[in-house]
Design a protein around this motif. Structure first.
Motif, mmCIF file in Angstrom:
data_model
loop_
_atom_site.group_PDB
_atom_site.id
_atom_site.type_symbol
_atom_site.label_atom_id
_atom_site.label_comp_id
_atom_site.label_asym_id
_atom_site.label_seq_id
_atom_site.Cartn_x
_atom_site.Cartn_y
_atom_site.Cartn_z
ATOM 1 N N HIS A 4 -44.323 -43.058 -6.915
ATOM 2 C CA HIS A 4 -45.204 -42.111 -7.760
ATOM 3 C C HIS A 4 -46.787 -42.437 -6.960
ATOM 4 O O HIS A 4 -47.659 -43.209 -7.714
ATOM 5 N N PRO A 5 -47.081 -42.052 -6.023
ATOM 6 C CA PRO A 5 -48.431 -42.270 -5.320
ATOM 7 C C PRO A 5 -49.658 -41.656 -6.265
ATOM 8 O O PRO A 5 -49.232 -40.885 -7.061
ATOM 9 N N ALA A 6 -50.691 -42.504 -6.427
ATOM 10 C CA ALA A 6 -51.787 -41.928 -7.099
ATOM 11 C C ALA A 6 -52.419 -40.547 -6.619
ATOM 12 O O ALA A 6 -52.369 -40.395 -5.230
ATOM 13 N N HIS A 7 -52.969 -39.764 -7.193
ATOM 14 C CA HIS A 7 -53.421 -38.340 -6.923
ATOM 15 C C HIS A 7 -54.885 -38.623 -6.877
ATOM 16 O O HIS A 7 -55.496 -39.156 -7.808
ATOM 17 N N LYS A 8 -55.669 -38.311 -5.628
ATOM 18 C CA LYS A 8 -57.130 -38.155 -5.762
ATOM 19 C C LYS A 8 -57.670 -37.084 -6.501
ATOM 20 O O LYS A 8 -57.418 -35.917 -6.180
ATOM 21 N N LEU A 9 -58.573 -37.415 -7.442
ATOM 22 C CA LEU A 9 -59.247 -36.630 -8.450
ATOM 23 C C LEU A 9 -60.865 -36.769 -8.535
ATOM 24 O O LEU A 9 -61.327 -37.833 -8.298
ATOM 25 N N HIS A 10 -61.423 -35.950 -8.837
ATOM 26 C CA HIS A 10 -62.837 -36.069 -9.362
ATOM 27 C C HIS A 10 -62.740 -36.285 -10.755
ATOM 28 O O HIS A 10 -61.637 -35.801 -11.312
ATOM 29 N N ILE A 11 -63.588 -36.909 -11.446
ATOM 30 C CA ILE A 11 -63.527 -37.466 -12.731
ATOM 31 C C ILE A 11 -63.563 -36.015 -13.524
ATOM 32 O O ILE A 11 -63.123 -35.950 -14.628
ATOM 33 N N LYS A 12 -64.126 -35.047 -13.357
ATOM 34 C CA LYS A 12 -64.418 -33.839 -14.015
ATOM 35 C C LYS A 12 -62.919 -33.428 -14.220
ATOM 36 O O LYS A 12 -62.558 -32.798 -15.117
ATOM 37 N N ASP A 13 -62.153 -33.472 -13.204
ATOM 38 C CA ASP A 13 -60.850 -33.034 -13.064
ATOM 39 C C ASP A 13 -59.895 -33.772 -14.422
ATOM 40 O O ASP A 13 -58.948 -32.888 -14.879
ATOM 41 N N LEU A 14 -60.094 -34.811 -14.753
ATOM 42 C CA LEU A 14 -59.560 -35.435 -15.750
ATOM 43 C C LEU A 14 -59.400 -34.528 -17.017
ATOM 44 O O LEU A 14 -58.567 -34.626 -17.740
ATOM 45 N N ASN A 15 -60.409 -33.955 -17.400
ATOM 46 C CA ASN A 15 -60.471 -33.288 -18.804
ATOM 47 C C ASN A 15 -59.819 -32.279 -18.634
ATOM 48 O O ASN A 15 -59.401 -31.631 -19.818
ATOM 49 N N MET A 16 -59.276 -31.547 -17.471
ATOM 50 C CA MET A 16 -58.368 -30.449 -17.406
ATOM 51 C C MET A 16 -56.814 -30.765 -17.603
ATOM 52 O O MET A 16 -56.097 -30.153 -17.314
ATOM 53 N N CYS A 17 -56.590 -32.211 -17.402
ATOM 54 C CA CYS A 17 -54.992 -32.572 -17.371
ATOM 55 C C CYS A 17 -54.412 -32.335 -18.744
ATOM 56 O O CYS A 17 -54.899 -32.608 -19.879
ATOM 57 N N ILE A 18 -52.963 -32.047 -18.693
ATOM 58 C CA ILE A 18 -52.399 -31.913 -19.623
ATOM 59 C C ILE A 18 -51.159 -33.003 -19.514
ATOM 60 O O ILE A 18 -50.381 -33.154 -18.467
ATOM 61 N N LYS A 19 -50.956 -33.496 -20.549
ATOM 62 C CA LYS A 19 -49.837 -34.785 -20.858
ATOM 63 C C LYS A 19 -48.500 -34.013 -20.826
ATOM 64 O O LYS A 19 -48.194 -32.931 -21.548
ATOM 65 N N THR A 20 -47.559 -34.436 -19.836
ATOM 66 C CA THR A 20 -46.252 -33.728 -19.828
ATOM 67 C C THR A 20 -45.154 -34.669 -20.319
ATOM 68 O O THR A 20 -43.927 -33.914 -20.718
ATOM 69 N N SER A 21 -45.239 -35.984 -20.292
ATOM 70 C CA SER A 21 -44.335 -36.947 -20.825
ATOM 71 C C SER A 21 -45.145 -38.263 -21.173
ATOM 72 O O SER A 21 -46.232 -38.345 -20.893
ATOM 73 N N ASP A 22 -44.413 -39.305 -21.526
ATOM 74 C CA ASP A 22 -45.191 -40.556 -21.595
ATOM 75 C C ASP A 22 -45.816 -40.881 -20.567
ATOM 76 O O ASP A 22 -47.087 -41.591 -20.802
ATOM 77 N N ASP A 23 -45.409 -40.746 -19.500
ATOM 78 C CA ASP A 23 -46.231 -41.428 -18.121
ATOM 79 C C ASP A 23 -46.757 -40.255 -17.240
ATOM 80 O O ASP A 23 -47.503 -40.640 -16.289
#
Length: 148
Positions: A4-23
């Motif tokens: 599961h490689p890390a995905h490059k994001l801007h910090i502002k993008d984190l506020n728009m993330c939605i949790k889909t499972s525990d991980d």
């Protein structure tokens, strides 16, 4: 982690993330002339870059890192390989980790931290890297392959 490689994001993008499972998390992108096309990127780990704005804790276990788009709280910094003694205000660094909280000031639990301060080109190129990868993942830009 390698499956599961890390995905490059801007910090502002984190506020728009939605949790889909525990991980896992997903990030929704809307584009097109009328913003009527939606694509999702699913990820387990994030890859951020920014400047250390604050350090906290006995062994620099917490950082506040900022990029042009916002700030993120980075925890578990004292447990990453290579130690945390180099973590000082003003350093440009790479953060790979797990998103813990997306709302307010987002929080990431660090898995890997890298000092990138010695090469200022990395800071200027980061926004372009994130934009290019996002376009590739959302199929807004496809590479031209020989013979196609």
């Amino acid at each position: 982690m390698f499956e599961h490689p890390a995905h490059k994001l801007h910090i502002k993008d984190l506020n728009m993330c939605i949790k889909t499972s525990d991980d896992f998390w997903k990030l929704e992108f809307k584009f097109g002339e009328m913003l009527n096309t939606t694509k999702f990127i699913s990820f387990k780990y994030v890859w951020l870059q920014g400047f250390i704005e604050e350090t906290a804790g006995k062994e620099n276990e917490i950082l506040i890192v900022g990029d042009h788009s916002g700030k993120v709280r980075v925890t578990h910094c004292n447990t990453v390989p290579g130690g945390s003694s180099w973590l000082v205000k003003g350093k440009y660094c790479s953060v790979v980790g797990s998103l813990v909280r997306e709302s307010g000031m987002p929080e990431v639990a660090a898995i890997k931290l890298t000092d990138l301060s010695k090469n200022p080109v990395l800071a200027s190129m980061w926004p372009y890297e994130v934009e290019e990868l996002t376009k590739l993942h959302t199929e807004q830009a496809m590479p031209k392959l020989p013979g196609s």
